[in-house]
Design a protein around this motif. Structure first.
Motif, short mmCIF file in Angstrom:
data_model
loop_
_atom_site.label_atom_id
_atom_site.label_comp_id
_atom_site.label_asym_id
_atom_site.label_seq_id
_atom_site.Cartn_x
_atom_site.Cartn_y
_atom_site.Cartn_z
N MET A 167 0.83 -1.20 0.00
CA MET A 167 0.00 0.00 0.00
C MET A 167 0.87 1.25 0.00
O MET A 167 1.99 1.25 0.54
CB MET A 167 -0.89 -0.01 1.26
CG MET A 167 -1.84 1.17 1.37
SD MET A 167 -2.71 1.19 2.97
CE MET A 167 -1.37 1.67 4.08
N ASN A 168 0.34 2.33 -0.55
CA ASN A 168 1.04 3.61 -0.53
C ASN A 168 0.86 4.24 0.86
O ASN A 168 -0.06 5.03 1.10
CB ASN A 168 0.52 4.53 -1.62
CG ASN A 168 1.38 5.76 -1.80
OD1 ASN A 168 2.06 6.20 -0.87
ND2 ASN A 168 1.35 6.33 -3.00
N GLY B 274 -3.07 11.80 4.21
CA GLY B 274 -4.51 12.03 4.14
C GLY B 274 -5.10 11.84 2.76
O GLY B 274 -6.27 12.18 2.54
N ALA B 275 -4.32 11.30 1.82
CA ALA B 275 -4.79 11.13 0.43
C ALA B 275 -5.44 9.76 0.27
O ALA B 275 -4.97 8.90 -0.48
CB ALA B 275 -3.63 11.31 -0.54
N GLU B 276 -6.56 9.56 0.95
CA GLU B 276 -7.18 8.24 0.97
C GLU B 276 -7.74 7.85 -0.39
O GLU B 276 -7.75 6.66 -0.75
CB GLU B 276 -8.26 8.19 2.05
CG GLU B 276 -7.67 8.29 3.45
CD GLU B 276 -8.70 8.06 4.55
OE1 GLU B 276 -9.89 7.88 4.23
OE2 GLU B 276 -8.29 8.06 5.72
N ALA B 277 -8.19 8.81 -1.17
CA ALA B 277 -8.70 8.50 -2.50
C ALA B 277 -7.59 7.92 -3.38
O ALA B 277 -7.83 7.00 -4.17
CB ALA B 277 -9.29 9.75 -3.14
N ALA B 278 -6.39 8.46 -3.23
CA ALA B 278 -5.25 7.94 -4.00
C ALA B 278 -4.90 6.52 -3.58
O ALA B 278 -4.58 5.66 -4.42
CB ALA B 278 -4.04 8.86 -3.84
N VAL B 279 -4.95 6.26 -2.28
CA VAL B 279 -4.68 4.91 -1.78
C VAL B 279 -5.70 3.94 -2.35
O VAL B 279 -5.36 2.84 -2.83
CB VAL B 279 -4.72 4.89 -0.24
CG1 VAL B 279 -4.56 3.46 0.28
CG2 VAL B 279 -3.64 5.80 0.34
N GLN B 280 -6.95 4.32 -2.30
CA GLN B 280 -8.02 3.45 -2.78
C GLN B 280 -7.90 3.21 -4.29
O GLN B 280 -8.08 2.08 -4.77
CB GLN B 280 -9.37 4.06 -2.44
CG GLN B 280 -10.54 3.10 -2.63
CD GLN B 280 -11.82 3.70 -2.06
OE1 GLN B 280 -12.22 4.79 -2.46
NE2 GLN B 280 -12.45 3.00 -1.13
N ASP C 58 -5.19 3.25 -6.08
CA ASP C 58 -4.03 2.39 -6.25
C ASP C 58 -4.42 0.91 -6.07
O ASP C 58 -4.11 0.06 -6.90
CB ASP C 58 -3.00 2.79 -5.18
CG ASP C 58 -1.57 2.48 -5.55
OD1 ASP C 58 -1.20 2.62 -6.73
OD2 ASP C 58 -0.81 2.11 -4.64
N ILE C 59 -5.12 0.64 -4.99
CA ILE C 59 -5.51 -0.74 -4.67
C ILE C 59 -6.54 -1.24 -5.68
O ILE C 59 -6.44 -2.38 -6.16
CB ILE C 59 -6.07 -0.82 -3.24
CG1 ILE C 59 -4.99 -0.45 -2.22
CG2 ILE C 59 -6.59 -2.23 -2.95
CD1 ILE C 59 -5.52 -0.20 -0.82
#
Length: 231
Positions: free
Chosen positions: A95-96, A103-109, A111-112
């Motif tokens: 995970m990133n 706080g960039a949860e949209a980017a994490v999501q 990515d996954i």
């Protein structure tokens, strides 16, 4: 838990920087002999493992964005695409963490989800490594939520390259947060049968370990039977 039952949960792992072709061959032979769930090898060695395990029930697993996880989504997708083409059917993606911490949860999501859609299009499994050693309990909960909503098949505790690996407490927290259909892989520092069993009892469905063969031997004394940490 019998040795066979435990073996079926183990991803027999060799990810050292200086591992060799011969060591990967040995890893695969051990996985065949003991009936491990998979071997987890560096991307470079995926074709070697795929050939060595042809006709067996042992899956070929490799790592993506390893070990720090902050490469871009496009790079991770390219890595994953090549790994799948070479014969991997399970991918352990980091995970990133940097994005999560920012706080960039949209980017994490995003990515996954990109990796999950790619894997599922190839009938492959995606495990997302969240690196619990560098996360607070609340960040672990948020990471679990993001993995679940983005379509991950497993959430994995650790790369084995951080300050510590999995713990029973990590696994219990993850199991409490995740939906029942999302499985857990505990990894990092699992060296004894007692540690392995404790993690399974806490909720781990898979165990990532370089000491896979040693984990199959039950403890010989009372002290080791009380070990509860995987690191």
């Amino acid at each position: 838990m019998t040795s066979d039952q435990l073996a079926a949960r183990i991803d027999h792992t060799l990810l050292k920087q200086d591992c060799t072709h011969e060591q990967i061959q040995t890893l695969c032979a051990e996985a065949r002999e003991h009936g491990f769930a998979s071997v987890c090898v560096p991307p470079y060695f995926v074709p070697v493992a795929a050939e060595a395990l042809l006709g067996s029930s042992v899956a070929v697993c490799t790592v993506i964005g390893f070990p720090l996880g902050y490469s871009t989504t496009a790079i991770k997708v390219a890595e994953a695409t090549e790994a799948l083409a070479m014969g991997a059917i399970e991918l352990d993606m980091v995970m990133n963490v940097a994005a999560l911490k920012s706080g960039a949860e949209a980017a994490v999501q995003h990515d996954i989800r990109a990796l999950a859609e790619l894997c599922h299009g190839h009938q492959a499994i995606l495990k997302v490594i969240i690196e619990t050693a560098v996360l607070s309990d609340e960040e672990i909960r948020r990471a679990c939520d993001l993995c679940a909503t983005a379509g991950a098949d497993f959430v994995k505790t650790s790369t084995g390259f951080a300050s510590r690996g999995a713990s029973v407490e990590d696994v219990r927290l993850m199991r409490d947060q995740l939906p029942s259909n999302i499985r857990i892989k505990a990894a990092g520092g699992i060296r004894t049968h007692a540690q392995a069993v404790a993690l399974v009892l806490a909720g781990a469905d898979r165990l990532g370990a370089s000491a896979g063969v040693a984990l199959l031997t039950p403890p010989q004394d009372d002290d080791s039977a009380h070990e509860t940490s995987a690191y």
